[in-house]
Design a protein around this motif. Structure first.
Motif, PDB file in Angstrom:
ATOM      1  N   LYS A   1      28.690  71.362 -94.765  1.00 24.02           N
ATOM      2  CA  LYS A   1      29.424  72.287 -93.905  1.00 24.02           C
ATOM      3  C   LYS A   1      30.733  71.666 -93.477  1.00 24.02           C
ATOM      4  O   LYS A   1      30.826  70.465 -93.273  1.00 24.02           O
ATOM      5  N   VAL A   2      31.731  72.536 -93.327  1.00 25.99           N
ATOM      6  CA  VAL A   2      33.030  72.128 -92.793  1.00 25.99           C
ATOM      7  C   VAL A   2      33.355  73.087 -91.657  1.00 25.99           C
ATOM      8  O   VAL A   2      33.476  74.292 -91.871  1.00 25.99           O
ATOM      9  N   LYS A   3      33.464  72.552 -90.462  1.00 19.32           N
ATOM     10  CA  LYS A   3      33.807  73.362 -89.286  1.00 19.32           C
ATOM     11  C   LYS A   3      35.267  73.098 -88.936  1.00 19.32           C
ATOM     12  O   LYS A   3      35.664  71.952 -88.717  1.00 19.32           O
ATOM     13  N   LEU A   4      36.048  74.175 -88.913  1.00 19.47           N
ATOM     14  CA  LEU A   4      37.474  74.080 -88.625  1.00 19.47           C
ATOM     15  C   LEU A   4      37.824  74.836 -87.353  1.00 19.47           C
ATOM     16  O   LEU A   4      37.224  75.864 -87.059  1.00 19.47           O
ATOM     17  N   ALA A   5      38.810  74.335 -86.639  1.00 17.57           N
ATOM     18  CA  ALA A   5      39.392  75.042 -85.499  1.00 17.57           C
ATOM     19  C   ALA A   5      40.815  75.418 -85.899  1.00 17.57           C
ATOM     20  O   ALA A   5      41.459  74.722 -86.685  1.00 17.57           O
ATOM     21  N   TYR A   6      41.291  76.537 -85.362  1.00 18.40           N
ATOM     22  CA  TYR A   6      42.636  76.998 -85.705  1.00 18.40           C
ATOM     23  C   TYR A   6      43.146  77.937 -84.632  1.00 18.40           C
ATOM     24  O   TYR A   6      42.404  78.403 -83.781  1.00 18.40           O
ATOM     25  N   GLN A   7      44.441  78.199 -84.694  1.00 15.16           N
ATOM     26  CA  GLN A   7      45.072  79.174 -83.818  1.00 15.16           C
ATOM     27  C   GLN A   7      45.804  80.195 -84.679  1.00 15.16           C
ATOM     28  O   GLN A   7      46.052  79.959 -85.860  1.00 15.16           O
ATOM     29  N   VAL A   8      46.130  81.322 -84.071  1.00 14.04           N
ATOM     30  CA  VAL A   8      46.853  82.383 -84.761  1.00 14.04           C
ATOM     31  C   VAL A   8      48.176  82.586 -84.035  1.00 14.04           C
ATOM     32  O   VAL A   8      48.200  82.771 -82.819  1.00 14.04           O
ATOM     33  N   ASN A   9      49.286  82.549 -84.780  1.00 14.66           N
ATOM     34  CA  ASN A   9      50.599  82.704 -84.147  1.00 14.66           C
ATOM     35  C   ASN A   9      50.985  84.181 -84.015  1.00 14.66           C
ATOM     36  O   ASN A   9      50.238  85.070 -84.421  1.00 14.66           O
ATOM     37  N   GLN A  10      52.162  84.430 -83.464  1.00 18.02           N
ATOM     38  CA  GLN A  10      52.645  85.796 -83.215  1.00 18.02           C
ATOM     39  C   GLN A  10      52.765  86.633 -84.488  1.00 18.02           C
ATOM     40  O   GLN A  10      52.692  87.846 -84.444  1.00 18.02           O
ATOM     41  N   GLN A  11      52.972  85.971 -85.630  1.00 20.36           N
ATOM     42  CA  GLN A  11      53.105  86.687 -86.901  1.00 20.36           C
ATOM     43  C   GLN A  11      51.746  86.912 -87.574  1.00 20.36           C
ATOM     44  O   GLN A  11      51.687  87.462 -88.665  1.00 20.36           O
ATOM     45  N   GLY A  12      50.682  86.464 -86.934  1.00 18.52           N
ATOM     46  CA  GLY A  12      49.345  86.628 -87.496  1.00 18.52           C
ATOM     47  C   GLY A  12      48.964  85.558 -88.501  1.00 18.52           C
ATOM     48  O   GLY A  12      47.976  85.687 -89.220  1.00 18.52           O
ATOM     49  N   GLU A  13      49.743  84.476 -88.546  1.00 16.49           N
ATOM     50  CA  GLU A  13      49.467  83.381 -89.468  1.00 16.49           C
ATOM     51  C   GLU A  13      48.618  82.310 -88.791  1.00 16.49           C
ATOM     52  O   GLU A  13      48.713  82.091 -87.584  1.00 16.49           O
ATOM     53  N   VAL A  14      47.829  81.637 -89.592  1.00 16.65           N
ATOM     54  CA  VAL A  14      46.980  80.562 -89.080  1.00 16.65           C
ATOM     55  C   VAL A  14      47.805  79.288 -88.967  1.00 16.65           C
ATOM     56  O   VAL A  14      48.568  78.943 -89.867  1.00 16.65           O
ATOM     57  N   ASN A  15      47.642  78.580 -87.846  1.00 21.64           N
ATOM     58  CA  ASN A  15      48.292  77.287 -87.692  1.00 21.64           C
ATOM     59  C   ASN A  15      47.388  76.354 -86.891  1.00 21.64           C
ATOM     60  O   ASN A  15      46.337  76.746 -86.415  1.00 21.64           O
ATOM     61  N   ASN A  16      47.812  75.115 -86.768  1.00 15.09           N
ATOM     62  CA  ASN A  16      47.072  74.086 -86.027  1.00 15.09           C
ATOM     63  C   ASN A  16      45.617  73.956 -86.513  1.00 15.09           C
ATOM     64  O   ASN A  16      44.698  73.866 -85.711  1.00 15.09           O
ATOM     65  N   ILE A  17      45.433  73.931 -87.820  1.00 13.64           N
ATOM     66  CA  ILE A  17      44.084  73.763 -88.384  1.00 13.64           C
ATOM     67  C   ILE A  17      43.652  72.317 -88.233  1.00 13.64           C
ATOM     68  O   ILE A  17      44.419  71.397 -88.528  1.00 13.64           O
ATOM     69  N   LYS A  18      42.430  72.124 -87.754  1.00 11.29           N
ATOM     70  CA  LYS A  18      41.886  70.768 -87.672  1.00 11.29           C
ATOM     71  C   LYS A  18      40.386  70.806 -87.974  1.00 11.29           C
ATOM     72  O   LYS A  18      39.707  71.790 -87.700  1.00 11.29           O
ATOM     73  N   VAL A  19      39.922  69.730 -88.568  1.00 13.19           N
ATOM     74  CA  VAL A  19      38.505  69.593 -88.872  1.00 13.19           C
ATOM     75  C   VAL A  19      37.795  69.164 -87.597  1.00 13.19           C
ATOM     76  O   VAL A  19      38.156  68.156 -86.988  1.00 13.19           O
TER      77      VAL A  19
END
Length: 103
Positions: free
Chosen positions: A44-62
């Motif tokens: 398993k790989v658990k990732l955290a992320y955020q979504v910016n104003q344009q709907g793009e994923v950013n700040n991905i971290k394991v």
């Protein structure tokens, strides 16, 4: 909110979102790396992320992983291509768990 789906016999995906809803409009699933399959690696790989104003994923971290780098890379690459409905005024962090199941 937690959603689980069996994509095929080799892959399970679990998505967990916080209370602030965001709508996925494009989802890319990770590929099971050939090298991992050949070695019989799974996990398993658990990732955290955020979504910016344009709907793009950013700040991905394991957040959690069994240490299989090729599974982590495949998961990050897939998640970076997800697209959400834009104009989300939130700094919420979202989580997704990709589970690679060897055949």
């Amino acid at each position: 909110i937690v959603a689980t789906s069996l994509v095929d016999e080799n892959f399970l995906m679990v998505v967990k979102h916080p209370l602030t809803p965001v709508k996925v409009i494009h989802r890319v699933l990770p590929t099971y790396p050939k090298s991992a399959l050949a070695l019989g690696n799974s996990g398993k790989v658990k990732l955290a992320y955020q979504v910016n104003q344009q709907g793009e994923v950013n700040n991905i971290k394991v957040i959690n992983s069994n240490g299989q780098r090729e599974l982590e890379k495949s998961s990050i690459k897939a998640l970076s291509n997800w697209q959400f409905v834009g104009n989300v005024a939130s700094t919420d962090e979202y989580e997704v768990v990709f589970e690679f199941i060897k055949p």
